[in-house]
Design an enzyme around this catalytic site. Structure first.
Site, PDB file in Angstrom:
ATOM      1  N   CYS A   8      40.075 -84.383  43.255  1.00 60.81           N
ATOM      2  CA  CYS A   8      38.845 -84.667  43.993  1.00 60.81           C
ATOM      3  C   CYS A   8      37.654 -83.998  43.317  1.00 60.81           C
ATOM      4  CB  CYS A   8      38.939 -84.161  45.432  1.00 60.81           C
ATOM      5  SG  CYS A   8      40.318 -84.861  46.371  1.00 60.81           S
ATOM      6  N   GLY A  56      37.601 -89.066  41.531  1.00 55.55           N
ATOM      7  CA  GLY A  56      38.200 -89.717  42.685  1.00 55.55           C
ATOM      8  C   GLY A  56      37.455 -90.974  43.051  1.00 55.55           C
ATOM      9  N   ASN A  87      39.250 -79.500  47.024  1.00 52.65           N
ATOM     10  CA  ASN A  87      39.923 -80.102  45.876  1.00 52.65           C
ATOM     11  C   ASN A  87      41.150 -79.270  45.572  1.00 52.65           C
ATOM     12  OD1 ASN A  87      40.611 -81.394  43.445  1.00 52.65           O
ATOM     13  ND2 ASN A  87      39.246 -80.083  42.247  1.00 52.65           N
ATOM     14  N   GLY A  88      42.323 -79.895  45.599  1.00 58.80           N
ATOM     15  CA  GLY A  88      43.550 -79.169  45.296  1.00 58.80           C
ATOM     16  C   GLY A  88      44.693 -79.627  46.168  1.00 58.80           C
ATOM     17  N   TYR A  96      42.142 -84.380  30.260  1.00 63.03           N
ATOM     18  CA  TYR A  96      41.866 -85.706  30.816  1.00 63.03           C
ATOM     19  C   TYR A  96      40.779 -85.758  31.871  1.00 63.03           C
ATOM     20  CZ  TYR A  96      42.664 -90.129  33.300  1.00 63.03           C
ATOM     21  OH  TYR A  96      42.501 -91.345  33.894  1.00 63.03           O
ATOM     22  N   THR A 131      38.635 -91.183  27.230  1.00 61.35           N
ATOM     23  CA  THR A 131      38.819 -89.740  27.138  1.00 61.35           C
ATOM     24  C   THR A 131      39.230 -89.271  25.756  1.00 61.35           C
ATOM     25  OG1 THR A 131      39.698 -90.003  29.379  1.00 61.35           O
ATOM     26  CG2 THR A 131      39.740 -87.794  28.450  1.00 61.35           C
ATOM     27  N   ASP A 174      45.699 -91.212  22.198  1.00 63.01           N
ATOM     28  CA  ASP A 174      45.488 -91.179  23.646  1.00 63.01           C
ATOM     29  C   ASP A 174      45.468 -89.726  24.097  1.00 63.01           C
ATOM     30  OD1 ASP A 174      45.042 -92.110  26.171  1.00 63.01           O
ATOM     31  OD2 ASP A 174      46.885 -93.293  26.311  1.00 63.01           O
ATOM     32  N   ASP A 175      44.807 -89.474  25.243  1.00 66.28           N
ATOM     33  CA  ASP A 175      44.740 -88.096  25.729  1.00 66.28           C
ATOM     34  C   ASP A 175      46.089 -87.594  26.195  1.00 66.28           C
ATOM     35  OD1 ASP A 175      44.881 -88.911  28.702  1.00 66.28           O
ATOM     36  OD2 ASP A 175      43.106 -89.973  28.001  1.00 66.28           O
TER      37      ASP A 175
END
Length: 540
Positions: free
Chosen positions: A2, A31, A105-106, A260, A308, A370-371
Site C-alpha cells: 500500500c 496499490g 502499509n504492511g 521492484y 522497472t 527483468d527485475d
C-alpha cells in the site's frame, strides 16, 4: 502493498485534499485496488471519500471539493490479506475514545491472537478482515486506557509503544486525531518505508508523511527524513515531536522495495532507488558474462522488460558492451500485472500491456532483463511474444535471486506453490517459463548493490529469497494457514461472497475468517461498510 500519506497544513482554512489526491496519484504504483482520503475540518469534523478503483477514477473535482479541512490522511491499497471488498478501503475510522483516522502499509503475523484480545478483553468490534482496522483499534484501546478526557503527546507515545509490544509484523502507519494533529510510526524493524518532510507556506510550515520521497518532491516539500524504526512522530500546528517508543530491534528494510516496488526517483532510508538499480545492473552483468561464457552463448541485444528493469538493463548492456534496445512497447493504461488479483487476469493483461517489435527480435539471440521472476506468468508470456516475432534464443536475466518463499510483511506473494522458483532448479525454472537460459542475481550481490549507498543499514529483509523472517514467529504452520487464506482462489471467493446466509464467525485452519467472525458487539450481519463515518464517494 500500500501507499500511505498524511498532510497537515499550517493554515486550517486551506483544504488539504487537493495535495493529498495528487500525492496518492504519485503512489498509485503501490496499490491499484482501492483508495481513500479522510480530512479533518472545522470543529474536528471528518470528511471521507473512499472506494475501489484508481485515484483518477475515485477523486474527481466534485469529490475533492467535499473533503474539507487543513489536514488529512490518504491511502492506496492492494489487498495482501482478506478480500478485495470495498469495505476494506482505507483510511479507517473510530470514534472512541477520540475521533481517530488511520492508514497502514504492511501486514501483521499475529492477527488471530490480537483478534481474540480485541474480542474478549478490549471489547472492540472489528468490522473487516484488514490488519489496518485491527491496528487502529489497538491504538485506540491503548489511548482509552489513559482514562483522560484530553490526552497529550506523552499519552500518544505511550499508546504507540504499547502497540509495538503487542504486535508482530511490518507496519508503517499514519493516523489523524480530530482537532489535534497527524501521527506516524514505523515498526521496530523498519520493514516498510515511511518519511516526513516540510515546506514553507505564507502562514508557517506544512508537514507531510508519505511512503516515498517522490511525494515530497512533487508537492514542493523539502528536508525529507525517514521515520526511524520503532519511532513515532507527532505533528500539530504547534510543532513536531519525535520519540523512539520501541525496544531496539534489527533494522531490516525490505529489499524488494528497491528491486521492484518503489519508484526509481524515490529515496528510501537514505538510498536512491535509481542508484541501487544501476548497481544491480552492474552486478548482474558480471554474473551474466560468466554464465554466457560457460555455456558458449553469444547475445546480440539487451532488451528490458518495462518498466522497472530499464535502469538495470541499461547498465548491464553498457558493462557488457552490448546494444540496448526497447523491444517492448507498453500500453500505459493497463495496471501492474504483478499486483493484479487473479492468475488469469495477470496472464490476460500481459499481452494487453506489452507489444513486441519484430525488428528488434527477429533472428537474434536476445537477453531480456527483468527485475524479478515471481509467479512466472509475465515472464512466460513475454518470452513467447519474443519467440513469436522471430527471436532465435531468449535468455532471461533477473535482477533478483529466485523467489522461493512467501512474503508475510505486506507483499502479495501468497502461496509458495504459485512461485515459479519454488522447488525448482534454475534449469527447471527456464523450462517452466520457456526460456533458453535464466541467469539470477546472487543474493550477496543484490544486498551489496543496495547497501553500498547506506552502510549504516546492518541488513535487509530478504525473506522471499531465504525464508528467514526478521521478526520471528513465522512457523511452517503459519505459512500454510496464510497460503490457504490468501491464495488466489480464496481471495476471489471471498470477494464474490455476499453477506447472505452468514452466521457465526468461522475459522479457516486456525485463522479467523474476519468477514464472518463474532466481534464484541455480536455476529456481523450485513454490516454497513460506511459505519460511523459518511462516505461521500459517488454521492451527488
Amino acid at each position: 502493498m500500500c501507499g500511505i500519506l498524511g498532510l497537515l497544513l499550517h493554515d486550517p482554512s486551506v483544504d488539504a485534499a487537493p495535495d493529498i489526491c495528487e500525492g496518492l496519484s504519485l503512489l498509485q504504483h503501490r496499490g491499484q485496488d482501492a483508495c481513500g482520503i479522510v480530512t479533518c475540518g472545522p470543529k474536528g469534523r471528518f470528511f471521507q471519500c473512499k472506494a475501489n478503483g484508481m485515484v483518477r477514477d475515485v477523486f474527481d473535482e466534485k469529490a475533492i471539493s467535499k473533503l474539507i479541512g487543513g489536514m488529512g490522511v490518504g491511502h492506496v491499497r492492494y489487498p495482501t490479506a482478506g478480500s478485495s471488498n470495498h469495505a476494506e478501503a482505507q483510511p479507517f475510522y473510530v470514534n472512541s475514545p477520540y475521533g481517530i483516522v488511520f492508514a497502514h502499509n504492511g501486514n501483521l503475523i499475529d492477527g488471530p491472537s490480537l483478534l481474540q484480545y480485541m474480542d474478549a478483553t478490549a471489547h472492540r468490534h472489528i468490522n473487516t478482515s484488514s490488519d489496518s482496522e485491527l491496528l487502529l483499534n489497538l491504538f485506540a484501546n491503548n489511548l482509552q486506557q489513559t482514562g483522560k478526557f484530553r490526552i497529550n503527546e506523552d499519552d500518544i507515545f505511550n499508546a504507540i509503544g504499547g502497540l509495538m509490544k503487542q504486535c508482530t509484523g511490518a507496519y508503517a502507519c499514519v493516523a489523524m486525531l480530530a482537532g489535534f494533529g497527524i501521527i506516524a510510526f514505523r515498526d521496530p524493524n523498519g520493514i516498510r518505508p515511511l518519511g516526513v518532510a516540510s515546506r514553507r507556506s505564507n502562514s508557517g510550515k506544512d508537514y507531510l508523511f508519505a511512503s516515498e520521497s517522490i511525494v515530497a518532491d512533487a508537492l514542493g516539500f523539502s528536508e525529507w527524513e525517514d521515520v526511524k524504526p520503532g519511532e513515532a512522530v507527532i505533528i500539530t500546528r504547534s510543532g513536531v515531536s519525535r520519540k523512539r517508543v520501541a525496544e531496539h530491534a534489527i533494522f531490516a528494510p525490505d529489499i524488494f522495495e528497491f528491486v521492484y516496488f518503489a519508484r526509481p526517483d524515490s529515496v528510501l532510508d537514505g538510498i536512491s532507488v535509481y542508484r541501487s538499480r544501476m548497481a544491480m545492473g552492474d552486478a548482474l552483468a558480471v554474473e551474466v558474462d560468466k554464465v554466457l561464457k560457460e555455456r558458449g552463448i553469444t547475445v546480440d541485444v539487451v532488451i528490458p522488460v518495462p518498466d522497472t528493469s530499464r535502469v538495470a538493463a541499461l547498465n548491464l548492456a553498457q558493462k557488457l558492451n552490448l546494444p540496448y534496445r526497447e523491444g517492448f512497447i507498453k500500453n500505459r493504461y493497463v495496471g501492474r500485472t504483478f499486483i493484479m488479483p487473479g492468475q488469469q487476469m495477470r496472464r490476460k493483461n500481459v499481452r494487453r500491456k506489452l507489444n513486441a517489435m519484430a525488428l528488434e527480435f527477429s533472428g537474434k539471440n536476445v537477453l531480456l532483463v527483468d527485475d524479478s521472476i515471481v509467479r512466472g506468468t509475465t515472464s512466460k508470456e513475454i518470452i513467447q511474444m519474443a519467440k513469436d516475432v522471430g527471436a532465435k534464443k531468449v535468455i532471461v536475466a533477473s535482477c533478483a535471486p529466485p523467489i522461493r518463499y512467501s512474503n508475510v510483511y505486506g507483499i502479495d506473494m501468497p502461496s509458495r506453490t504459485e512461485l515459479v522458483a519454488y522447488g525448482r532448479t534454475t534449469q527447471e525454472i527456464a523450462e517452466a517459463i520457456g526460456a533458453d537460459l535464466v541467469v539470477f542475481q546472487t543474493l550477496p550481490n543484490l544486498v551489496a548493490s543496495v547497501r553500498q549507498f547506506n552502510p549504516s543499514i546492518p541488513t535487509f529483509d530478504c525473506s522471499v529469497f531465504t525464508g528467514e523472517y526478521v521478526t520471528g514467529g513465522v512457523t511452517e504452520e503459519y505459512l500454510h494457514q496464510l497460503e490457504l487464506l490468501r491464495a488466489d482462489n480464496v481471495k476471489k471467493k471471498s470477494a464474490a461472497n455476499s453477506w447472505e446466509g452468514k452466521g457465526e464467525g468461522s475459522v479457516v485452519n486456525g485463522f479467523h475468517d474476519r468477514e464472518t467472525m463474532v466481534a464484541s458487539s455480536g455476529p456481523i450481519n450485513r454490516a454497513d461498510d460506511t459505519i460511523g463515518l459518511h462516505n461521500t464517494w459517488n454521492v451527488s
